[in-house]
Design a protein around this motif. Structure first.
Motif, PDB file in Angstrom:
ATOM      1  N   UNK A  22       0.814  -1.222   0.000  1.00 18.63           N
ATOM      2  CA  UNK A  22       0.000   0.000   0.000  1.00 18.63           C
ATOM      3  C   UNK A  22       0.847   1.272   0.000  1.00 18.63           C
ATOM      4  N   UNK A  23       2.179   1.092   0.012  1.00 18.10           N
ATOM      5  CA  UNK A  23       3.083   2.246  -0.022  1.00 18.10           C
ATOM      6  C   UNK A  23       3.023   3.081   1.248  1.00 18.10           C
ATOM      7  N   UNK A  24       2.828   2.437   2.400  1.00 18.32           N
ATOM      8  CA  UNK A  24       2.794   3.162   3.681  1.00 18.32           C
ATOM      9  C   UNK A  24       3.794   2.505   4.641  1.00 18.32           C
ATOM     10  N   UNK A  25       3.942   3.120   5.818  1.00 13.67           N
ATOM     11  CA  UNK A  25       4.867   2.535   6.796  1.00 13.67           C
ATOM     12  C   UNK A  25       4.113   1.493   7.626  1.00 13.67           C
ATOM     13  N   UNK A  26       4.759   0.367   7.879  1.00 14.52           N
ATOM     14  CA  UNK A  26       4.092  -0.690   8.658  1.00 14.52           C
ATOM     15  C   UNK A  26       3.897  -0.229  10.106  1.00 14.52           C
ATOM     16  N   UNK A  27       2.682  -0.385  10.655  1.00 15.05           N
ATOM     17  CA  UNK A  27       2.414   0.115  12.023  1.00 15.05           C
ATOM     18  C   UNK A  27       2.916  -0.859  13.096  1.00 15.05           C
ATOM     19  N   UNK A  28       4.208  -1.191  13.034  1.00 10.00           N
ATOM     20  CA  UNK A  28       4.746  -2.206  13.949  1.00 10.00           C
ATOM     21  C   UNK A  28       4.693  -1.755  15.406  1.00 10.00           C
ATOM     22  N   UNK A  29       4.699  -0.423  15.606  1.00 13.29           N
ATOM     23  CA  UNK A  29       4.679   0.102  16.978  1.00 13.29           C
ATOM     24  C   UNK A  29       3.338  -0.202  17.668  1.00 13.29           C
ATOM     25  N   UNK A  30       2.338  -0.621  16.903  1.00 14.97           N
ATOM     26  CA  UNK A  30       1.014  -0.823  17.512  1.00 14.97           C
ATOM     27  C   UNK A  30       0.838  -2.204  18.122  1.00 14.97           C
ATOM     28  N   UNK A  31       1.870  -3.038  18.042  1.00 19.22           N
ATOM     29  CA  UNK A  31       1.718  -4.376  18.625  1.00 19.22           C
ATOM     30  C   UNK A  31       2.914  -4.711  19.516  1.00 19.22           C
TER      31      UNK A  31
END
Ligand SMILES: CCC[C@H](O)CC(=O)SCCNC(=O)CCNC(=O)[C@H](O)C(C)(C)COP(=O)([O-])OP(=O)([O-])OC[C@H]1O[C@@H](n2cnc3c(N)ncnc32)[C@H](O)[C@@H]1OP(=O)([O-])[O-]
Length: 709
Positions: free
Chosen positions: A340-349
């Motif tokens: 999707x061309x976005x940053x992975x929300x890894x901080x949310x888990x």
């Protein structure tokens, strides 16, 4: 209405009244010498969702769409479409008839008619290819996918995209183009740009559409209509579009797909016997969630939650599982973000071995091994750890949700949320309303499902709930057919011809044969009393097929072991090949039990597998475990690969004719008196006795309303 400009708002759909309004208003504006340009915009910030699907079942009234759009395009004053939120189906076709199009940055555009068993028959199949070229038009029209305003700009479908007010931007554009020649803006005048290898492009698309939706007519008709845009002048192409539409319009497939559209929306409108309903029960806000167990299901659930913007605490019991779960979840999130061309929300888990970390979450979804004792210990622990108002949900695929609730300090806050593997892909969520689940709990689970992009269906608390309760009987029929003379590939082929994405034996291999084996062991169907060499074909007073157990004993567990009902190149291989060893295994089995194999027709395979599903669906309705036949159908369409263009098992039974279904079940039951599930259900008999009323009236024929929902 100003001196120079005429603005006309539309409502969401192009109903007869709206078409009349537009036709008259545009004619007035064209005639009025003070008006120099026209802007079409939607009501309440939505441009248009297309033709009114509800009107399709009625006789046509009001001005037809094609001449209305034609009159706009042929007009001598510039008409600009101001696309806010959406331009779909007839709505986009209307916009394509305008001379210019402005879209809001958040708008979605598309021609989703194919998903309703139709094609864009208001000139869409002829104008779009002239604007975008053949490959892009084929993609949009045969898939029905929605695109963003940015993609529409790249494809030339819109002239401008604005972050601001789309109507104001359209007005500005309209005023700036007054006096410019309109002929080049009329898409019907354009020549269709042709790709070098026209035949190759169409051949490839036909292969794709046939693979995507086996037996579906609409995608093939869509491709044919676009081909007409490539080969014929506009007016002849339009005739071809109309002829193809006429064939589709009255087809059973279009009826089934339109039924699915409304059934999907109806499923969200749940109600409980205590009067709680979707519109009178407030869901709780969910900001943080816990997921327990990072196996296949837990990983997918965690990914769904994070993608929906919910912070997740993921819990495992051992470092090794935690590590592999963490890697898998991060990988899935990263791949999705990249796409999707976005940053992975890894901080949310966050990943942890400690249940204590769940103390502040709003809701927990338990996804541990399917074992009641284990789940009970998890729920008892959750009661101690979580704050008193946290919701406790289980992803069990068939265990008693109320029994789990009983070990907690908060039975009203316990509910089932049954996801389907892979959980971040599959659209279905069964929400299991236990007898003590509160309206707020059910509302929260249903709303959360919607937020995760799922089709949530509320079901009652019985073994297997709706989906797996029916699946068991469907699978049983397939096994019995093998005993009687069929081969796995013959059964699968018949089911795939019917339209299932995959035959039942391929699905079983994919899921792993050991899952059912474990369940049968837990149910006491396999155990110390059963002779492993010569297992009986009767258990618990009815016919039982030990074939899958015998397969598991040989270590044939499906794709993961490289062998199951089919043979695979290696463990985990995907390509299923018929295995001669299975054929000899079946022959030996029949010989051992003195069964003489008979020729089984495709008709018998489909009727026994599919009618048994509907028959159990009628029992589920009688038992009050599903609120309506539409709910059962949505479970099968979104969770079990049922061909959407056949509407669902209950819709299919109604289409075939309930009397026919009854008669065929009676016939098969006479042949197999030891298979009780072939015996027609009481509700089916009663409905046939009442001359097969329409589906909406089926509920009136349930004698004792014992709704769990
Ligand atoms: C000559 C041929 C011309 C042409 O080529 C044919 C077409 O255009 S075919 C059409 C091609 N167009 C499509 O295929 C688009 C189909 N529609 C959609 O994709 C979504 O509904 C939309 C994106 C518009 C809104 O999504 P959202 O915001 O999540 O909201 P929601 O989904 O919950 O809907 C709200 C309510 O509106 C109802 N309703 C909606 N659309 C229609 C309709 N066309 N009709 C009737 N009703 C419609 C819907 O049932 C629901 O009713 P209720 O009683 O409240 O349950």
């Amino acid at each position: 209405c100003s001196d120079e400009l005429f603005i006309r708002p539309l409502s969401l759909v192009l109903s007869a009244a709206v078409r009349k309004g537009i036709t008259e208003a545009v004619a007035r504006a064209f005639k009025d010498t003070r008006v120099k340009a026209v802007v079409l915009c939607g009501e309440n910030g939505k441009f248009c969702g297309g033709a009114d699907i509800r009107e399709f079942a009625k006789a046509m009234s009001g001005p037809p769409l094609v001449p209305m759009i034609h009159a706009i395009e042929a007009g001598e004053k510039p008409v600009v479409a101001a696309i806010e939120e959406m331009a779909l189906g007839g709505g986009l076709e209307l916009a394509l008839g305008c001379h210019y199009r402005v879209a809001h940055a958040k708008a979605r555009l598309g021609l989703p008619e194919v998903t309703l068993g139709l094609l864009p028959a208001a000139g869409g199949t002829q104008r779009l290819p002239r604007l975008t070229g053949i490959p892009a038009a084929l993609d949009l029209i045969t898939t029905g996918r929605h695109i963003s305003a940015q993609e529409a700009l790249k494809l030339g479908i819109v002239d401008r995209v604005t972050e601001g007010n789309a109507v104001e931007a359209a007005v500005e554009l309209a005023l700036s183009v007054v006096g410019r020649p309109l002929a080049p803006r009329r898409l019907s005048n354009h020549a269709t740009p042709l790709p070098a290898d026209l035949d190759g492009v169409f051949e490839e698309v036909l292969v794709q559409v046939k693979r995507r939706a086996r037996g579906a007519m609409a995608p093939v008709a869509c491709a044919k209509a676009v081909r007409a845009a490539a080969e014929l002048p506009y007016s002849r192409g339009l005739e071809c579009e109309r002829e193809l539409m006429n064939t589709l319009f009255t087809s059973g497939q279009a009826r089934a797909l339109q039924y699915c559209f409304f059934a999907q929306r109806a499923a969200g409108k749940w109600s409980l016997p205590n009067g709680a309903r979707w519109d009178n029960s407030r869901p709780r806000a969910v900001h943080t969630a816990g997921v327990i167990g990072l196996g296949t299901m837990g990983r997918g659930i965690a990914v769904c939650l994070v993608k929906a913007g919910i912070s997740v605490v993921a819990v495992e019991t051992e470092e090794k599982q935690l590590d592999s779960g963490r890697r898998a979840v991060r990988g899935m999130l990263e791949r999705d973000a990249k796409r999707r061309g976005v940053t992975a929300p890894l901080h949310m888990i966050t990943f942890t071995l400690s249940m204590q970390q769940l103390r502040d979450v709003d809701l927990v979804i338990e996804a541990v091994f399917e074992d009641m004792a284990l789940k009970k210990s998890v729920f008892a622990e959750l009661s101690r750890v979580c704050r008193p108002n946290a919701l406790l949900c289980t992803n069990t695929s068939g265990l008693d949700v109320d029994e789990l609730a009983s070990v907690t300090d908060r039975p009203p806050l316990v509910v089932g949320m049954h996801f389907f593997a892979p959980a971040h892909v599959m659209k279905l969520l069964e929400v299991i309303c236990g007898p003590r689940s509160s309206p707020e709990t059910v509302a929260t689970a249903m709303t959360l499902g919607k937020r995760l992009g799922k089709v949530s269906v509320a079901v009652g608390n019985c073994p297997g709930f709706v989906g797996n309760r029916m699946l068991k009987l469907y699978l049983d029929q397939a096994h019995f057919l093998l005993e009687e003379g069929a081969s796995p590939e013959q059964v699968d082929q018949a089911l795939e011809e019917f339209g299932f994405a995959l035959g039942i034996f391929k699905v079983a291999d994919l899921s792993g044969l050991d899952i059912g084996w474990r369940v049968r062991k837990a149910a006491g169907l396999i155990g110390p009393d059963v002779d492993p060499k010569f297992p009986s074909r009767h258990r618990q007073g009815r016919r039982y097929c030990p074939l899958p157990d015998l397969l598991c004993e040989q270590g044939r567990l499906g794709q993961k072991s490289g062998r199951g009902w089919y043979l695979y190149d290696s463990a985990g291989g995907k390509e299923a090949r018929p295995d001669p060893a299975i054929s000899s295994f079946l022959q030996e089995y029949r010989l051992r039990y003195g069964i003489s194999a008979r020729r089984i027709t495709e008709q018998e395979v489909v009727e026994r597998c599919v009618f048994v599903l509907a028959n159990e669906g009628f029992r589920i309705l009688e038992d009050g475990m599903a609120a309506a036949p539409e709910d059962i159908d949505m479970v099968y369409v979104f969770g079990y690969g049922w061909p959407r263009h056949r509407g669902g098992p209950m819709f299919h039974a109604a289409q075939v004719g309930l009397a026919t279904v009854l008669q065929r079940l009676e016939f098969y039951h006479r042949q197999n008196p030891d298979i009780p599930h072939l015996q027609p259900s009481t509700l089916l008999r009663r409905l046939v006795g009442a001359r097969s009323p329409p589906m909406q009236q089926w509920k009136q024929h349930i004698r004792s309303i014992n709704s769990q929902l």
